[in-house]
Design an enzyme around this catalytic site. Structure first.
Site, mmCIF file in Angstrom:
data_model
loop_
_atom_site.group_PDB
_atom_site.id
_atom_site.type_symbol
_atom_site.label_atom_id
_atom_site.label_comp_id
_atom_site.label_asym_id
_atom_site.label_seq_id
_atom_site.Cartn_x
_atom_site.Cartn_y
_atom_site.Cartn_z
ATOM 1 N N ASP A 8 0.756 -1.254 -0.128
ATOM 2 C CA ASP A 8 -0.085 0.149 0.120
ATOM 3 C C ASP A 8 0.888 1.440 0.057
ATOM 4 O OD1 ASP A 8 -1.621 1.791 0.455
ATOM 5 O OD2 ASP A 8 -2.771 1.255 2.211
ATOM 6 N N ASP A 103 -3.689 2.344 -5.521
ATOM 7 C CA ASP A 103 -2.319 2.293 -4.957
ATOM 8 C C ASP A 103 -1.936 0.879 -3.945
ATOM 9 O OD1 ASP A 103 -3.639 2.875 -2.453
ATOM 10 O OD2 ASP A 103 -2.113 4.039 -1.509
ATOM 11 N N GLU A 104 -2.811 0.178 -4.110
ATOM 12 C CA GLU A 104 -2.765 -1.076 -3.498
ATOM 13 C C GLU A 104 -3.254 -2.309 -3.895
ATOM 14 O OE1 GLU A 104 -5.809 -0.234 -0.507
ATOM 15 O OE2 GLU A 104 -5.770 -1.828 0.519
HETATM 16 P P1 TTP Z 1 -5.396 5.050 0.659
HETATM 17 O O1 TTP Z 1 -4.255 3.894 0.409
HETATM 18 O O2 TTP Z 1 -6.695 4.469 1.529
HETATM 19 O O3 TTP Z 1 -4.648 6.345 1.156
HETATM 20 P P2 TTP Z 1 -3.434 6.877 1.221
HETATM 21 O O4 TTP Z 1 -2.513 6.218 0.318
HETATM 22 O O5 TTP Z 1 -3.370 8.448 0.768
HETATM 23 O O6 TTP Z 1 -2.693 6.760 2.882
HETATM 24 P P3 TTP Z 1 -2.013 5.786 3.800
HETATM 25 O O7 TTP Z 1 -0.589 6.091 4.007
HETATM 26 O O8 TTP Z 1 -3.022 5.418 4.734
HETATM 27 O O9 TTP Z 1 -2.138 4.553 2.614
HETATM 28 O O10 TTP Z 1 -5.943 5.676 -0.802
HETATM 29 C C1 TTP Z 1 -4.918 5.754 -1.847
HETATM 30 C C2 TTP Z 1 -5.469 6.986 -2.683
HETATM 31 O O11 TTP Z 1 -6.623 6.970 -2.966
HETATM 32 C C3 TTP Z 1 -5.161 8.249 -1.767
HETATM 33 O O12 TTP Z 1 -4.036 8.867 -1.852
HETATM 34 C C4 TTP Z 1 -6.426 9.113 -2.397
HETATM 35 C C5 TTP Z 1 -7.482 8.150 -2.877
HETATM 36 N N1 TTP Z 1 -8.592 8.260 -2.065
HETATM 37 C C6 TTP Z 1 -9.639 9.131 -2.361
HETATM 38 O O13 TTP Z 1 -9.532 9.981 -3.260
HETATM 39 N N2 TTP Z 1 -10.694 9.092 -1.535
HETATM 40 C C7 TTP Z 1 -10.752 8.276 -0.335
HETATM 41 O O14 TTP Z 1 -11.791 8.511 0.500
HETATM 42 C C8 TTP Z 1 -9.519 7.469 -0.135
HETATM 43 C C9 TTP Z 1 -9.642 6.514 1.231
HETATM 44 C C10 TTP Z 1 -8.581 7.528 -0.911
HETATM 45 MG MG MG Z 2 -2.265 4.167 0.486
#
Ligand code: TTP
Ligand code: MG
Length: 350
Positions: A8, A103-104
């Site tokens: 992730d 991203d995961e």
């Molecule tokens: P995530 O992996 O949930 O969050 P993140 O990568 O920003 O942070 P973390 O370090 O906790 O993993 O989501 C990936 C991307 O998806 C995030 O950067 C932006 C997008 N996203 C949205 O646009 N809306 C949302 O509600 C979420 C949860 C994510």
């Molecule tokens: Mg993330």
């Protein structure tokens, strides 16, 4: 036991923006529309998270919590391009990649022969490659099923990695809050709290039947997950293109007949695994040979799935090799995918 990696990216959209504008790096950043403070945030960097600013939060509220928040307008095209690079990297380690979001992903590396099939080293290398090719950090979780791998990737986030092993798993995961359970959203969490269940450990105290009575079919999941049990497969949306089995030797082998015995071992295991794919047509067969100096050859040809054919491919190449100290052999098949089929069905000329 399977080997699953969950990757992730850290604060993905915000990290991309920091990469491209380093002046953002030591400031709280939120990604979202800037029009009169309306709309919601996609995400925020970790500095902003200290103020309670997070994904899906209304921008107005975020600005109240963190008046110095720097708002950056999202550029989705850029995130998609970066995402393509990380998924390309995943595909270099396994055919079995299940995307969960931009991203995961889960990556099943059970059959990956790199780094002696050491999943921790493979995960480390994936993170190194991501950093090298995108300039971004990712967190990784390594375990023997999807549920635990995902929980693990969160433990040392951002820019961290954790491993959850099978030994004493139930007691090792007992302290996790139920919100970490797949399928437990706000509503389910409330219902569980009403029964005094806050952690995996507390769930473990319940009999399966009790959980079914309380939560229906989902009770079975809760019973299993709380003990670290998860049989779900990593299911790639893309169709598997090949299947191969390889053996890496602890000591290099030079003797041809000994190598053929190893090759036959690969073949037999491959044949066994192919039973699950009986509905697929194969296109080519191949043999893989890796030398002590790590140089690698793949000999590929049309052929049927009989050991004599793999043996023939091996022998022809083995004779040509100068350095006969071999550290790995493998057998594999390539499947006909829809794309290939389509090509085959095209008229030959018009
Ligand atoms: P995530 O992996 O949930 O969050 P993140 O990568 O920003 O942070 P973390 O370090 O906790 O993993 O989501 C990936 C991307 O998806 C995030 O950067 C932006 C997008 N996203 C949205 O646009 N809306 C949302 O509600 C979420 C949860 C994510
Ligand atoms: Mg993330």
């Amino acid at each position: 036991m399977r080997k699953i990696i969950h990757i992730d990216m850290d604060y993905f959209f915000a990290q991309v923006e920091e990469r491209d504008n380093p002046s953002l790096r030591d400031r709280p950043v939120g990604i979202g529309g800037i029009t009169n403070g309306r709309g919601v945030l996609c995400t925020s960097n970790y500095i902003a998270r200290k103020f309670g600013v997070k994904s899906a939060m209304p921008t107005a509220l975020a600005l109240k919590l963190c008046p110095n928040l720097v708002l950056v307008k999202p550029q989705f095209q850029k995130y998609k391009e970066t995402s393509d690079v990380i998924f390309q990297i995943f595909s270099e380690f396994s055919d079995l990649v299940q995307p969960l979001s931009i991203d995961e992903a889960f990556i099943d590396v059970t059959d990956c022969s790199l780094f002696n099939n050491d999943a921790i080293k493979i995960a480390q290398e994936i993170r190194i490659q991501i950093l090298k090719r995108t300039g971004l950090t990712a967190s990784a979780g390594v375990s023997y099923n999807k549920f635990l791998a995902k929980i693990a990737s969160d433990i040392f986030k951002p820019n961290g990695m954790a491993v959850i092993r099978a030994e004493n798993v139930a007691s090792n995961i007992a302290h996790f809050p139920i919100s970490k359970m797949p399928g437990v959203g706000k509503v389910m969490e409330k219902r569980m709290l009403a029964h005094g269940i806050k952690t995996f450990g507390e769930l473990q105290q319940f009999k399966k039947l009790n959980l079914i009575n309380l939560f229906g079919d989902y009770g079975v999941r809760l019973f299993d997950y709380s003990r670290g049990i998860d049989h779900r497969e990593v299911s790639s949306s893309r169709i598997r293109k090949s299947l191969s089995v390889e053996r890496t030797f602890s000591n290099n082998i030079e003797d041809e007949s000994e190598l053929l015995i190893k090759l036959e071992g690969c073949f037999l295991e491959m044949q066994e695994r192919l039973k699950k794919h009986h509905d697929r047509f194969t296109k080519n067969i191949f043999v893989k040979i890796k030398n002590s100096d790590f140089s690698q050859t793949t000999i590929e040809a049309r052929g049927s799935i009989e050991f004599s054919e793999f043996k023939y491919l091996f022998k022809t190449r083995f004779q040509e090799i100068e350095n006969k100290a071999i550290r790995l052999v493998g057998t594999g098949v390539r499947f006909i995918t829809n794309e290939n089929k389509f090509q085959l069905e095209l008229p030959i000329s018009s």
